[in-house]
Design a protein around this motif. Structure first.
Motif, mmCIF file in Angstrom:
data_model
loop_
_atom_site.group_PDB
_atom_site.id
_atom_site.type_symbol
_atom_site.label_atom_id
_atom_site.label_comp_id
_atom_site.label_asym_id
_atom_site.label_seq_id
_atom_site.Cartn_x
_atom_site.Cartn_y
_atom_site.Cartn_z
ATOM 1 N N ILE A 1 0.834 -1.204 0.000
ATOM 2 C CA ILE A 1 0.000 0.000 0.000
ATOM 3 C C ILE A 1 0.869 1.253 0.000
ATOM 4 O O ILE A 1 0.684 2.151 -0.822
ATOM 5 N N CYS A 2 1.825 1.334 0.902
ATOM 6 C CA CYS A 2 2.693 2.516 0.981
ATOM 7 C C CYS A 2 3.517 2.679 -0.294
ATOM 8 O O CYS A 2 3.717 3.790 -0.780
ATOM 9 N N ALA A 3 3.973 1.566 -0.861
ATOM 10 C CA ALA A 3 4.732 1.628 -2.117
ATOM 11 C C ALA A 3 3.849 2.130 -3.252
ATOM 12 O O ALA A 3 4.284 2.910 -4.100
ATOM 13 N N GLY A 4 2.584 1.707 -3.260
ATOM 14 C CA GLY A 4 1.652 2.180 -4.279
ATOM 15 C C GLY A 4 1.355 3.661 -4.140
ATOM 16 O O GLY A 4 1.293 4.394 -5.125
ATOM 17 N N ILE A 5 1.171 4.110 -2.906
ATOM 18 C CA ILE A 5 0.928 5.542 -2.664
ATOM 19 C C ILE A 5 2.153 6.353 -3.076
ATOM 20 O O ILE A 5 2.034 7.403 -3.709
ATOM 21 N N GLY A 6 3.330 5.856 -2.720
ATOM 22 C CA GLY A 6 4.557 6.550 -3.094
ATOM 23 C C GLY A 6 4.729 6.666 -4.595
ATOM 24 O O GLY A 6 5.100 7.707 -5.116
ATOM 25 N N ARG A 7 4.456 5.587 -5.315
ATOM 26 C CA ARG A 7 4.571 5.611 -6.781
ATOM 27 C C ARG A 7 3.539 6.555 -7.378
ATOM 28 O O ARG A 7 3.827 7.309 -8.299
ATOM 29 N N TYR A 8 2.320 6.526 -6.874
ATOM 30 C CA TYR A 8 1.246 7.351 -7.423
ATOM 31 C C TYR A 8 1.543 8.842 -7.281
ATOM 32 O O TYR A 8 1.348 9.620 -8.197
ATOM 33 N N PHE A 9 2.015 9.241 -6.106
ATOM 34 C CA PHE A 9 2.276 10.653 -5.851
ATOM 35 C C PHE A 9 3.708 11.069 -6.147
ATOM 36 O O PHE A 9 4.063 12.238 -6.022
ATOM 37 N N GLY A 10 4.589 10.113 -6.499
ATOM 38 C CA GLY A 10 5.972 10.435 -6.809
ATOM 39 C C GLY A 10 6.790 10.785 -5.583
ATOM 40 O O GLY A 10 7.688 11.614 -5.648
ATOM 41 N N ILE A 11 6.469 10.174 -4.456
ATOM 42 C CA ILE A 11 7.155 10.428 -3.188
ATOM 43 C C ILE A 11 7.952 9.186 -2.824
ATOM 44 O O ILE A 11 7.543 8.065 -3.124
ATOM 45 N N GLU A 12 9.068 9.392 -2.167
ATOM 46 C CA GLU A 12 9.842 8.252 -1.682
ATOM 47 C C GLU A 12 8.982 7.442 -0.715
ATOM 48 O O GLU A 12 8.271 8.002 0.114
ATOM 49 N N VAL A 13 9.051 6.129 -0.828
ATOM 50 C CA VAL A 13 8.192 5.239 -0.051
ATOM 51 C C VAL A 13 8.446 5.375 1.453
ATOM 52 O O VAL A 13 7.513 5.316 2.254
ATOM 53 N N TRP A 14 9.675 5.601 1.828
ATOM 54 C CA TRP A 14 9.978 5.677 3.254
ATOM 55 C C TRP A 14 9.272 6.852 3.916
ATOM 56 O O TRP A 14 8.945 6.805 5.097
ATOM 57 N N TRP A 15 8.997 7.931 3.165
ATOM 58 C CA TRP A 15 8.241 9.049 3.729
ATOM 59 C C TRP A 15 6.820 8.608 4.068
ATOM 60 O O TRP A 15 6.261 8.979 5.106
ATOM 61 N N ILE A 16 6.213 7.843 3.178
ATOM 62 C CA ILE A 16 4.852 7.357 3.396
ATOM 63 C C ILE A 16 4.823 6.433 4.614
ATOM 64 O O ILE A 16 3.928 6.517 5.459
ATOM 65 N N ARG A 17 5.817 5.562 4.709
ATOM 66 C CA ARG A 17 5.874 4.635 5.849
ATOM 67 C C ARG A 17 6.071 5.379 7.163
ATOM 68 O O ARG A 17 5.435 5.047 8.172
ATOM 69 N N ILE A 18 6.937 6.378 7.165
ATOM 70 C CA ILE A 18 7.152 7.167 8.390
ATOM 71 C C ILE A 18 5.865 7.885 8.785
ATOM 72 O O ILE A 18 5.509 7.931 9.966
ATOM 73 N N LEU A 19 5.152 8.429 7.808
ATOM 74 C CA LEU A 19 3.884 9.107 8.094
ATOM 75 C C LEU A 19 2.868 8.134 8.686
ATOM 76 O O LEU A 19 2.213 8.446 9.686
ATOM 77 N N ALA A 20 2.747 6.949 8.102
ATOM 78 C CA ALA A 20 1.793 5.956 8.604
ATOM 79 C C ALA A 20 2.149 5.502 10.017
ATOM 80 O O ALA A 20 1.277 5.413 10.889
ATOM 81 N N VAL A 21 3.419 5.232 10.256
ATOM 82 C CA VAL A 21 3.844 4.805 11.593
ATOM 83 C C VAL A 21 3.665 5.936 12.599
ATOM 84 O O VAL A 21 3.248 5.703 13.740
ATOM 85 N N SER A 22 3.943 7.168 12.193
ATOM 86 C CA SER A 22 3.770 8.312 13.098
ATOM 87 C C SER A 22 2.313 8.481 13.494
ATOM 88 O O SER A 22 1.997 8.687 14.671
ATOM 89 N N ILE A 23 1.413 8.395 12.518
ATOM 90 C CA ILE A 23 -0.016 8.507 12.832
ATOM 91 C C ILE A 23 -0.433 7.365 13.754
ATOM 92 O O ILE A 23 -1.187 7.565 14.706
ATOM 93 N N PHE A 24 0.074 6.170 13.485
ATOM 94 C CA PHE A 24 -0.245 5.018 14.328
ATOM 95 C C PHE A 24 0.204 5.242 15.763
ATOM 96 O O PHE A 24 -0.535 4.996 16.707
ATOM 97 N N LEU A 25 1.436 5.731 15.924
ATOM 98 C CA LEU A 25 1.983 5.923 17.264
ATOM 99 C C LEU A 25 1.397 7.127 17.993
ATOM 100 O O LEU A 25 1.400 7.169 19.228
ATOM 101 N N LEU A 26 0.899 8.107 17.254
ATOM 102 C CA LEU A 26 0.364 9.314 17.876
ATOM 103 C C LEU A 26 -1.141 9.243 18.140
ATOM 104 O O LEU A 26 -1.795 10.270 18.304
ATOM 105 N N GLY A 27 -1.672 8.046 18.161
ATOM 106 C CA GLY A 27 -3.061 7.902 18.577
ATOM 107 C C GLY A 27 -4.024 7.494 17.489
ATOM 108 O O GLY A 27 -5.199 7.289 17.756
ATOM 109 N N GLY A 28 -3.591 7.360 16.272
ATOM 110 C CA GLY A 28 -4.487 6.967 15.195
ATOM 111 C C GLY A 28 -4.409 5.482 14.917
ATOM 112 O O GLY A 28 -4.463 5.070 13.762
ATOM 113 N N ASN A 29 -4.283 4.682 15.980
ATOM 114 C CA ASN A 29 -4.093 3.239 15.833
ATOM 115 C C ASN A 29 -5.153 2.602 14.945
ATOM 116 O O ASN A 29 -4.843 1.967 13.937
#
Length: 128
Positions: free
Chosen positions: A18-46
């Motif tokens: 999923i994160c790789a697909g989002i990264g490819r679609y928007f032209g963003i490095e995949v690790w940025w998407i993963r960091i964002l997802a993990v950050s939201i998860f850890l900051l209360g958006g479990n």
């Protein structure tokens, strides 16, 4: 121009792509998407992250094999950083040095022309 489509990238992704697909679609490095997802998860958006990930996993199709073959050359452009392309640091420095030497040569030619009498004469003729 082809229409951009969103697909899962299970071959390049970690879990479902999923994160790789989002990264490819928007032209963003995949690790940025993963960091964002993990950050939201850890900051209360479990639950939000878990349900969104599972929902996208179930709704979005895998990237077809034919698209992997067609966009094979495009895959190499995703690695936008030179060190991700597999070059050794000494090669990168040598390439950068050659590029800067070339730019410096052009800059010296421009400075020599601007400070020359020919530039002043051409400038006067253009103002007539």
């Amino acid at each position: 121009m082809s229409k951009k489509s969103f697909y899962r990238e299970p071959t390049t992704g970690k879990i479902a792509g999923i994160c790789a697909g989002i990264g490819r679609y928007f032209g963003i490095e995949v690790w940025w998407i993963r960091i964002l997802a993990v950050s939201i998860f850890l900051l209360g958006g479990n639950l939000l992250v878990v349900f969104a990930y599972i929902g996208v996993w179930l709704m979005i199709d895998k990237r077809p094999i034919s698209l992997y073959e067609e966009n094979h050359a495009e895959d190499h452009t995703l690695k936008s950083k030179p060190w991700q392309a597999g070059k050794v640091p000494s090669e990168l420095l040598a390439d950068l040095d050659a590029e800067y030497q070339q730019i410096e040569g052009k800059l010296r030619k421009i400075e020599a022309y601007v400070t020359s009498d020919a530039y002043k004469v051409n400038k006067e003729f253009n103002q007539l």
